[in-house]
Scaffold this motif. Structure first.
Motif, PDB file in Angstrom:
ATOM      1  N   VAL A 286      43.056  96.203  31.552  1.00  0.00           N
ATOM      2  CA  VAL A 286      42.545  94.995  30.648  1.00  0.00           C
ATOM      3  C   VAL A 286      43.520  93.707  30.830  1.00  0.00           C
ATOM      4  O   VAL A 286      43.028  93.024  29.882  1.00  0.00           O
ATOM      5  N   LEU A 287      44.334  93.691  31.604  1.00  0.00           N
ATOM      6  CA  LEU A 287      45.066  92.525  31.615  1.00  0.00           C
ATOM      7  C   LEU A 287      44.333  91.433  32.157  1.00  0.00           C
ATOM      8  O   LEU A 287      44.799  90.263  31.681  1.00  0.00           O
ATOM      9  N   ASP A 288      43.776  91.559  32.996  1.00  0.00           N
ATOM     10  CA  ASP A 288      43.000  90.246  33.530  1.00  0.00           C
ATOM     11  C   ASP A 288      42.062  90.010  32.281  1.00  0.00           C
ATOM     12  O   ASP A 288      41.853  88.734  32.044  1.00  0.00           O
ATOM     13  N   GLN A 289      41.315  90.564  31.555  1.00  0.00           N
ATOM     14  CA  GLN A 289      40.582  90.203  30.497  1.00  0.00           C
ATOM     15  C   GLN A 289      41.349  89.621  29.308  1.00  0.00           C
ATOM     16  O   GLN A 289      41.009  88.652  28.594  1.00  0.00           O
ATOM     17  N   SER A 290      42.514  90.143  29.269  1.00  0.00           N
ATOM     18  CA  SER A 290      43.523  89.495  28.206  1.00  0.00           C
ATOM     19  C   SER A 290      44.115  87.957  28.500  1.00  0.00           C
ATOM     20  O   SER A 290      43.908  87.409  27.793  1.00  0.00           O
ATOM     21  N   LEU A 291      44.280  88.084  29.696  1.00  0.00           N
ATOM     22  CA  LEU A 291      44.554  86.829  30.408  1.00  0.00           C
ATOM     23  C   LEU A 291      43.511  85.664  30.178  1.00  0.00           C
ATOM     24  O   LEU A 291      43.859  84.460  29.913  1.00  0.00           O
ATOM     25  N   GLN A 292      42.273  86.036  30.382  1.00  0.00           N
ATOM     26  CA  GLN A 292      41.194  85.081  30.267  1.00  0.00           C
ATOM     27  C   GLN A 292      40.978  84.755  28.764  1.00  0.00           C
ATOM     28  O   GLN A 292      40.795  83.463  28.417  1.00  0.00           O
ATOM     29  N   VAL A 293      41.203  85.711  27.904  1.00  0.00           N
ATOM     30  CA  VAL A 293      41.031  85.358  26.246  1.00  0.00           C
ATOM     31  C   VAL A 293      42.376  84.434  26.014  1.00  0.00           C
ATOM     32  O   VAL A 293      42.256  83.443  25.474  1.00  0.00           O
ATOM     33  N   LEU A 294      43.405  84.582  26.648  1.00  0.00           N
ATOM     34  CA  LEU A 294      44.679  83.771  25.956  1.00  0.00           C
ATOM     35  C   LEU A 294      44.433  82.410  26.952  1.00  0.00           C
ATOM     36  O   LEU A 294      44.922  81.498  26.178  1.00  0.00           O
ATOM     37  N   ASN A 295      44.102  82.347  28.145  1.00  0.00           N
ATOM     38  CA  ASN A 295      43.843  81.211  28.600  1.00  0.00           C
ATOM     39  C   ASN A 295      42.937  80.218  28.001  1.00  0.00           C
ATOM     40  O   ASN A 295      42.974  79.025  27.938  1.00  0.00           O
ATOM     41  N   ASN A 296      41.991  80.576  27.369  1.00  0.00           N
ATOM     42  CA  ASN A 296      40.959  79.865  26.635  1.00  0.00           C
ATOM     43  C   ASN A 296      41.231  79.659  25.102  1.00  0.00           C
ATOM     44  O   ASN A 296      40.584  78.969  24.412  1.00  0.00           O
ATOM     45  N   ASN A 297      42.321  80.095  24.718  1.00  0.00           N
ATOM     46  CA  ASN A 297      42.759  80.234  23.392  1.00  0.00           C
ATOM     47  C   ASN A 297      43.475  78.860  23.140  1.00  0.00           C
ATOM     48  O   ASN A 297      44.468  78.583  23.845  1.00  0.00           O
ATOM     49  N   LYS A 298      43.103  77.949  22.139  1.00  0.00           N
ATOM     50  CA  LYS A 298      43.519  76.597  22.014  1.00  0.00           C
ATOM     51  C   LYS A 298      44.963  76.775  21.531  1.00  0.00           C
ATOM     52  O   LYS A 298      45.707  75.384  21.685  1.00  0.00           O
ATOM     53  N   PHE A 299      45.559  77.733  20.839  1.00  0.00           N
ATOM     54  CA  PHE A 299      46.774  77.599  20.233  1.00  0.00           C
ATOM     55  C   PHE A 299      47.919  78.182  21.310  1.00  0.00           C
ATOM     56  O   PHE A 299      49.205  77.956  21.224  1.00  0.00           O
ATOM     57  N   VAL A 300      47.399  78.856  22.421  1.00  0.00           N
ATOM     58  CA  VAL A 300      48.127  79.238  23.480  1.00  0.00           C
ATOM     59  C   VAL A 300      48.327  78.165  24.575  1.00  0.00           C
ATOM     60  O   VAL A 300      47.506  77.720  25.140  1.00  0.00           O
ATOM     61  N   LYS A 301      49.648  77.818  24.797  1.00  0.00           N
ATOM     62  CA  LYS A 301      50.076  76.708  25.580  1.00  0.00           C
ATOM     63  C   LYS A 301      50.499  77.105  26.989  1.00  0.00           C
ATOM     64  O   LYS A 301      50.493  76.432  27.772  1.00  0.00           O
ATOM     65  N   GLU A 302      51.219  78.284  26.902  1.00  0.00           N
ATOM     66  CA  GLU A 302      51.811  78.695  28.248  1.00  0.00           C
ATOM     67  C   GLU A 302      51.756  80.306  28.168  1.00  0.00           C
ATOM     68  O   GLU A 302      52.049  80.788  27.031  1.00  0.00           O
ATOM     69  N   ILE A 303      51.572  80.837  29.188  1.00  0.00           N
ATOM     70  CA  ILE A 303      51.612  82.453  29.220  1.00  0.00           C
ATOM     71  C   ILE A 303      52.347  82.938  30.332  1.00  0.00           C
ATOM     72  O   ILE A 303      52.207  82.240  31.520  1.00  0.00           O
ATOM     73  N   PHE A 304      53.497  83.686  30.170  1.00  0.00           N
ATOM     74  CA  PHE A 304      54.559  84.070  31.196  1.00  0.00           C
ATOM     75  C   PHE A 304      54.223  85.714  31.282  1.00  0.00           C
ATOM     76  O   PHE A 304      54.253  86.292  30.492  1.00  0.00           O
ATOM     77  N   VAL A 305      53.880  85.898  32.717  1.00  0.00           N
ATOM     78  CA  VAL A 305      53.569  87.286  33.123  1.00  0.00           C
ATOM     79  C   VAL A 305      54.458  87.364  33.797  1.00  0.00           C
ATOM     80  O   VAL A 305      55.100  86.967  34.828  1.00  0.00           O
ATOM     81  N   ILE A 306      55.614  88.528  33.425  1.00  0.00           N
ATOM     82  CA  ILE A 306      56.828  88.817  34.053  1.00  0.00           C
ATOM     83  C   ILE A 306      56.633  90.063  35.004  1.00  0.00           C
ATOM     84  O   ILE A 306      56.365  91.083  34.363  1.00  0.00           O
ATOM     85  N   ASP A 307      56.627  89.627  36.153  1.00  0.00           N
ATOM     86  CA  ASP A 307      56.137  90.492  37.324  1.00  0.00           C
ATOM     87  C   ASP A 307      57.043  91.783  37.592  1.00  0.00           C
ATOM     88  O   ASP A 307      57.892  91.259  38.599  1.00  0.00           O
ATOM     89  N   ASN A 308      56.836  92.805  36.705  1.00  0.00           N
ATOM     90  CA  ASN A 308      58.062  93.853  37.076  1.00  0.00           C
ATOM     91  C   ASN A 308      57.771  94.831  38.196  1.00  0.00           C
ATOM     92  O   ASN A 308      58.231  95.716  38.584  1.00  0.00           O
ATOM     93  N   ARG A 309      56.601  94.427  39.002  1.00  0.00           N
ATOM     94  CA  ARG A 309      56.243  95.225  40.159  1.00  0.00           C
ATOM     95  C   ARG A 309      55.305  94.317  40.831  1.00  0.00           C
ATOM     96  O   ARG A 309      53.969  94.732  41.106  1.00  0.00           O
ATOM     97  N   PRO A 310      55.682  93.373  41.656  1.00  0.00           N
ATOM     98  CA  PRO A 310      54.990  92.351  42.115  1.00  0.00           C
ATOM     99  C   PRO A 310      54.049  93.081  43.432  1.00  0.00           C
ATOM    100  O   PRO A 310      53.128  92.369  43.758  1.00  0.00           O
ATOM    101  N   THR A 311      54.405  94.010  44.034  1.00  0.00           N
ATOM    102  CA  THR A 311      53.631  94.820  45.193  1.00  0.00           C
ATOM    103  C   THR A 311      52.310  95.363  44.556  1.00  0.00           C
ATOM    104  O   THR A 311      51.480  95.369  45.535  1.00  0.00           O
ATOM    105  N   LYS A 312      52.208  95.286  43.429  1.00  0.00           N
ATOM    106  CA  LYS A 312      50.989  96.275  42.791  1.00  0.00           C
ATOM    107  C   LYS A 312      50.314  95.034  42.006  1.00  0.00           C
ATOM    108  O   LYS A 312      49.320  95.602  41.357  1.00  0.00           O
TER     109      LYS A 312
END
Length: 192
Positions: free
Chosen positions: A14-40
């Motif tokens: 559900v991360l993709d769905q969560s990012l879409q919701v966060l990206n569209n939220n007017k109170f959220v100004k930046e989103i840091f996804v800390i990529d602890n497994r970049p190959t996946k």
């Protein structure tokens, strides 16, 4: 107003769905996804904006930085685990409030407005109770807590200036307890 920090191993469906919701939220100004497994990586960030690539140096490490609109994919050279990911996000944040979020949670839009409305000088941390994840009424309230309830660490809001970096000895478990114990003010949790 809010910087969201999400450590991930790319195991959530559900991360993709969560990012879409966060990206569209007017109170959220930046989103840091800390990529602890970049190959996946299983999310296409390019749908969120044009890619900008750079390197980022923090007090703790060197990171690859991919920016797509509000979303920044930060890739350390190795898995830095949850606590250090939170520390990196808090250090790089440019907005006054932090939302520390698990990658397997999609929050309703009203949670952000509610948390902002409840943040005061006396507020330590606002965390969600696990019942909020199944709340169908969308009614939120505040209840003071003396200790971490179940679910508290999966989503927390904290004033960036009150964030105390978590020691390296705490990697995965009890990081929310550490933040609660170092908070100068009374922690709060949302409840039904």
């Amino acid at each position: 107003m809010i910087t969201v920090i999400i450590p991930t191993l790319w195991l959530s469906d559900v991360l993709d769905q969560s990012l879409q919701v966060l990206n569209n939220n007017k109170f959220v100004k930046e989103i840091f996804v800390i990529d602890n497994r970049p190959t996946k990586r299983n999310v296409d960030f390019e749908k969120f904006g044009e890619k900008q690539f750079s390197f980022q140096i923090t007090s703790q490490m060197f990171l690859k930085n991919e920016q797509y609109g509000k979303i920044r994919g930060l890739s350390p050279e190795r898995n830095i685990y949850v606590s250090k990911a939170w520390n990196v996000g808090a250090e790089l944040a440019t907005h006054p409030y932090l939302c520390i979020l698990n990658d397997d949670i999609v929050l309703p839009d009203n949670v952000f407005e509610f948390a902002l409305s409840e943040m005061t000088e006396q507020t330590g941390i606002i965390g969600i109770h696990s019942q909020c994840l199944t709340n169908t009424t969308n009614v939120l309230s505040i209840t003071p807590v003396a200790a971490r309830p179940m679910g508290f660490g999966c989503c927390m809001f904290i004033n960036r200036d009150k964030y105390k970096p978590i020691p390296d000895s705490i990697q995965i478990w009890y990081n929310d307890d550490y933040l609660l114990s170092t908070s100068l003010f009374e922690p709060l949790t949302t409840a039904l």
